[in-house]
Design an enzyme around this catalytic site. Structure first.
Site, PDB file in Angstrom:
ATOM      1  N   TYR A 157      94.476  25.916  11.447  1.00  0.00           N
ATOM      2  CA  TYR A 157      93.353  26.248  12.336  1.00  0.00           C
ATOM      3  C   TYR A 157      92.642  24.983  12.796  1.00  0.00           C
ATOM      4  O   TYR A 157      92.480  24.749  14.003  1.00  0.00           O
ATOM      5  CB  TYR A 157      92.364  27.188  11.617  1.00  0.00           C
ATOM      6  N   LYS A 171      92.294  23.271  16.558  1.00  0.00           N
ATOM      7  CA  LYS A 171      91.015  23.023  17.229  1.00  0.00           C
ATOM      8  C   LYS A 171      90.875  21.530  17.545  1.00  0.00           C
ATOM      9  O   LYS A 171      90.390  21.154  18.618  1.00  0.00           O
ATOM     10  CB  LYS A 171      89.844  23.500  16.363  1.00  0.00           C
ATOM     11  N   THR A 201      84.543  23.221  16.213  1.00  0.00           N
ATOM     12  CA  THR A 201      84.121  23.425  14.833  1.00  0.00           C
ATOM     13  C   THR A 201      83.967  22.095  14.101  1.00  0.00           C
ATOM     14  O   THR A 201      84.592  21.098  14.477  1.00  0.00           O
ATOM     15  CB  THR A 201      85.184  24.291  14.111  1.00  0.00           C
ATOM     16  N   ASP A 202      83.175  22.108  13.032  1.00  0.00           N
ATOM     17  CA  ASP A 202      83.065  20.910  12.181  1.00  0.00           C
ATOM     18  C   ASP A 202      84.347  20.707  11.363  1.00  0.00           C
ATOM     19  O   ASP A 202      84.544  19.648  10.775  1.00  0.00           O
ATOM     20  CB  ASP A 202      81.845  21.010  11.243  1.00  0.00           C
ATOM     21  N   GLU A 203      85.220  21.746  11.319  1.00  0.00           N
ATOM     22  CA  GLU A 203      86.408  21.645  10.459  1.00  0.00           C
ATOM     23  C   GLU A 203      87.393  20.584  10.955  1.00  0.00           C
ATOM     24  O   GLU A 203      88.260  20.143  10.207  1.00  0.00           O
ATOM     25  CB  GLU A 203      87.086  23.017  10.320  1.00  0.00           C
TER      26      GLU A 203
HETATM   27  P1  NAD Z   1      86.351  35.426  16.860  1.00  0.00           P
HETATM   28  O1  NAD Z   1      87.707  35.387  16.198  1.00  0.00           O
HETATM   29  O2  NAD Z   1      85.321  36.370  16.365  1.00  0.00           O
HETATM   30  O3  NAD Z   1      86.533  35.746  18.416  1.00  0.00           O
HETATM   31  C1  NAD Z   1      87.523  35.160  19.202  1.00  0.00           C
HETATM   32  C2  NAD Z   1      87.588  35.915  20.519  1.00  0.00           C
HETATM   33  O4  NAD Z   1      88.592  35.301  21.334  1.00  0.00           O
HETATM   34  C3  NAD Z   1      87.963  37.390  20.386  1.00  0.00           C
HETATM   35  O5  NAD Z   1      87.131  38.173  21.208  1.00  0.00           O
HETATM   36  C4  NAD Z   1      89.401  37.427  20.861  1.00  0.00           C
HETATM   37  O6  NAD Z   1      89.761  38.684  21.431  1.00  0.00           O
HETATM   38  C5  NAD Z   1      89.423  36.309  21.880  1.00  0.00           C
HETATM   39  N1  NAD Z   1      90.770  35.743  22.053  1.00  0.00           N
HETATM   40  C6  NAD Z   1      91.635  35.340  21.062  1.00  0.00           C
HETATM   41  N2  NAD Z   1      92.773  34.911  21.614  1.00  0.00           N
HETATM   42  C7  NAD Z   1      92.643  35.016  22.958  1.00  0.00           C
HETATM   43  C8  NAD Z   1      93.465  34.704  24.047  1.00  0.00           C
HETATM   44  N3  NAD Z   1      94.712  34.205  23.868  1.00  0.00           N
HETATM   45  N4  NAD Z   1      93.001  34.908  25.306  1.00  0.00           N
HETATM   46  C9  NAD Z   1      91.763  35.418  25.494  1.00  0.00           C
HETATM   47  N5  NAD Z   1      90.937  35.755  24.494  1.00  0.00           N
HETATM   48  C10 NAD Z   1      91.369  35.553  23.237  1.00  0.00           C
HETATM   49  O7  NAD Z   1      85.849  33.929  16.842  1.00  0.00           O
HETATM   50  P2  NAD Z   1      84.371  33.340  16.644  1.00  0.00           P
HETATM   51  O8  NAD Z   1      84.098  33.226  15.203  1.00  0.00           O
HETATM   52  O9  NAD Z   1      83.453  34.084  17.517  1.00  0.00           O
HETATM   53  O10 NAD Z   1      84.586  31.864  17.200  1.00  0.00           O
HETATM   54  C11 NAD Z   1      84.446  31.591  18.583  1.00  0.00           C
HETATM   55  C12 NAD Z   1      84.710  30.117  18.821  1.00  0.00           C
HETATM   56  O11 NAD Z   1      83.797  29.335  18.058  1.00  0.00           O
HETATM   57  C13 NAD Z   1      86.108  29.673  18.394  1.00  0.00           C
HETATM   58  O12 NAD Z   1      86.571  28.749  19.344  1.00  0.00           O
HETATM   59  C14 NAD Z   1      85.886  29.010  17.053  1.00  0.00           C
HETATM   60  O13 NAD Z   1      86.842  28.006  16.814  1.00  0.00           O
HETATM   61  C15 NAD Z   1      84.495  28.414  17.238  1.00  0.00           C
HETATM   62  N6  NAD Z   1      83.698  28.244  16.000  1.00  0.00           N
HETATM   63  C16 NAD Z   1      83.563  29.294  15.123  1.00  0.00           C
HETATM   64  C17 NAD Z   1      82.762  29.126  13.994  1.00  0.00           C
HETATM   65  C18 NAD Z   1      82.531  30.267  13.022  1.00  0.00           C
HETATM   66  O14 NAD Z   1      81.891  30.072  11.974  1.00  0.00           O
HETATM   67  N7  NAD Z   1      82.984  31.483  13.300  1.00  0.00           N
HETATM   68  C19 NAD Z   1      82.139  27.912  13.747  1.00  0.00           C
HETATM   69  C20 NAD Z   1      82.303  26.868  14.667  1.00  0.00           C
HETATM   70  C21 NAD Z   1      83.086  27.063  15.798  1.00  0.00           C
HETATM   71  P1  TYD Z   2      85.567  31.484   5.687  1.00  0.00           P
HETATM   72  O1  TYD Z   2      84.492  32.467   5.954  1.00  0.00           O
HETATM   73  O2  TYD Z   2      86.992  31.920   5.830  1.00  0.00           O
HETATM   74  O3  TYD Z   2      85.254  30.206   6.589  1.00  0.00           O
HETATM   75  P2  TYD Z   2      85.950  28.724   6.584  1.00  0.00           P
HETATM   76  O4  TYD Z   2      87.186  28.754   5.772  1.00  0.00           O
HETATM   77  O5  TYD Z   2      86.235  28.518   8.024  1.00  0.00           O
HETATM   78  O6  TYD Z   2      84.889  27.819   6.027  1.00  0.00           O
HETATM   79  O7  TYD Z   2      85.392  30.941   4.196  1.00  0.00           O
HETATM   80  C1  TYD Z   2      84.184  30.359   3.766  1.00  0.00           C
HETATM   81  C2  TYD Z   2      84.387  29.874   2.351  1.00  0.00           C
HETATM   82  O8  TYD Z   2      84.601  31.014   1.501  1.00  0.00           O
HETATM   83  C3  TYD Z   2      85.626  29.001   2.183  1.00  0.00           C
HETATM   84  O9  TYD Z   2      85.352  27.988   1.227  1.00  0.00           O
HETATM   85  C4  TYD Z   2      86.687  29.958   1.648  1.00  0.00           C
HETATM   86  C5  TYD Z   2      85.870  30.941   0.836  1.00  0.00           C
HETATM   87  N1  TYD Z   2      86.423  32.316   0.769  1.00  0.00           N
HETATM   88  C6  TYD Z   2      86.605  32.943  -0.481  1.00  0.00           C
HETATM   89  O10 TYD Z   2      86.299  32.368  -1.536  1.00  0.00           O
HETATM   90  N2  TYD Z   2      87.120  34.200  -0.491  1.00  0.00           N
HETATM   91  C7  TYD Z   2      87.471  34.865   0.644  1.00  0.00           C
HETATM   92  O11 TYD Z   2      87.964  36.015   0.561  1.00  0.00           O
HETATM   93  C8  TYD Z   2      87.254  34.228   1.907  1.00  0.00           C
HETATM   94  C9  TYD Z   2      87.618  34.916   3.193  1.00  0.00           C
HETATM   95  C10 TYD Z   2      86.725  32.949   1.922  1.00  0.00           C
END
Ligand code: NAD
Ligand code: TYD
Length: 351
Positions: free
Chosen positions: A157, A161, A132-134
């Protein structure tokens, strides 16, 4: 050479789109989806590919090392795309240890299984770590995250990561595991679990529930359609240079409040509600502790080296996303029953 690719977290939001893309695009590759099916994992996300001859599912936890070794052996795994993680910042504030276990220890288990199984001809293998960019922390009003930006994570989180990224690098340097890391901005799209901003607010608008905007809604995120992220993973996995990071972003920054207002407007149109009705649901609540102000990605490296750029505009992607949620109310109902209600109460009742 045919590949047997282990995709972890394939039942989750981004993972399910990656699994679908790979199963359909590479019929000669074996795609093994390993997922523990936590609250965020849902096999309903993969109904359309579950019977494909090149798709296999392993219900397993990346914390179980012996199980991982068995999966590598049983499927003769040649490559890994690692997405399994605890992924929600607010949950990491409620229970940091879950993130340390899965995101750090789970990643090290997976790296160790790959190292043990890929004893020879290491260069025929690849470990793609999805991050992630975070990890870069927060920006002020100006600037962009590049691949050279120093890591400065601010939430449990992002710290977990960042740690996993460091372990991937360390296994590359120390044990010569060929790896690539992608650091992507906020994704949105179908199958997104309704704890994150966009799907949570879509669900709340449908049910005319308050929209809890943290602080003043001034925090800014860069949003990318999930299918464009899956396309980027495909490109980097196949063509990225070993040992490199690639930042992935949407060139699409939005202040939370502006985004929420746009969402309200689109939802009013689609639900045939009076213009302005959903905006009345906005409710300013206590800010998230350690809330990063702004994320913004410089994605010029992946653009110049691999020719990647987003394929849909935000308006197109957001509209398609809302349509998906409106057409899949059963999916929403299913994932918002049970544990979700406890989480929602814990997260929002005292704000
Ligand atoms: P998500 O929470 O929707 O899915 C995570 C998946 O991992 C689920 O299917 C869960 O069952 C599985 N999982 C969790 N713990 C596990 C374990 N111990 N063993 C096996 N499986 C397990 O997450 P996402 O949003 O799809 O993100 C996927 C990846 O991309 C993550 O690594 C996250 O850090 C990264 N990422 C997410 C975003 C975003 O905006 N969602 C952005 C950049 C990077
Ligand atoms: P989120 O979707 O949780 O992603 P991330 O924290 O990983 O960027 O949140 C996106 C933005 O929205 C973040 O600035 C937090 C804000 N947010 C709210 O204002 N209210 C909410 O209920 C949630 C879940 C997020």
């Amino acid at each position: 050479m045919n590949k047997n690719i282990l995709i972890t977290g394939g039942a989750g939001f981004i993972g399910s789109h990656v699994v679908r893309l790979f199963v359909n695009k590479y019929p000669d590759y074996k795609i093994v989806n390993l997922d523990a099916l936590t609250y965020a994992g849902n096999l309903e996300n993969l109904k359309d590919v579950e019977n494909a001859p090149n798709y296999f599912f392993e219900h397993a936890n990346i914390l179980e090392f012996e199980t991982l070794m068995n999966v590598f052996e049983q499927h003769d795994i040649t490559d890994v795309i690692h997405l399994a993680a605890e992924s929600h910042v607010d949950r990491s504030i409620l229970s940091p240890m879950d993130f340390i276990y899965t995101n750090i220890i789970g990643t090290v288990n997976l790296l160790t299984a790959a190292k043990n199984y890929w004893k020879e001809n290491l260069n025929t293998h690849r470990f793609h770590h999805v991050s992630t960019d975070e990890v870069y922390g927060t920006l002020g009003a100006e600037g962009l995250f590049t691949e050279e930006t120093g890591y400065a994570p601010n939430s449990p989180y992002s710290a977990s990561k960042a740690s996993s990224d460091h372990f991937v690098r360390a296994y590359g340097e120390t044990f010569h595991i060929p790896y690539v890391i992608t650091n992507c901005s906020n994704n949105y799209g179908p199958n997104h679990f309704p704890e994150k901003l966009i799907p949570l607010f879509i669900n709340n608008i449908i049910h005319k529930k308050p929209l809890p905007v943290y602080g003043k809604g001034e925090n800014t995120r860069d949003w990318l359609y999930v299918i464009d992220h899956a396309r980027a993973i495909d490109l980097v996995f196949n063509e990225g240079r070993n040992g490199e990071h690639y930042n992935v972003g949407g060139f699409n920054e939005w202040k939370n409040l502006d985004l929420v207002k746009l969402l309200c407007k689109l939802m009013d149109e689609k639900l045939h509600r009076e213009n302005g009705e959903s905006e009345k649901l906005i409710s300013y609540v206590k800010d998230r502790p350690g809330h990063d102000l702004r994320y913004a990605i410089d994605a010029s490296k992946i653009n110049k080296e691999l020719g990647w750029k987003p394929s849909v505009t935000f308006e197109e992607g957001l509209s398609a996303t809302i349509d998906w949620y409106l057409q899949n109310e059963d999916w929403l109902k299913h994932v918002t029953s049970g544990e979700y209600q406890n989480y929602y109460t814990e997260q929002y009742s005292n704000r």
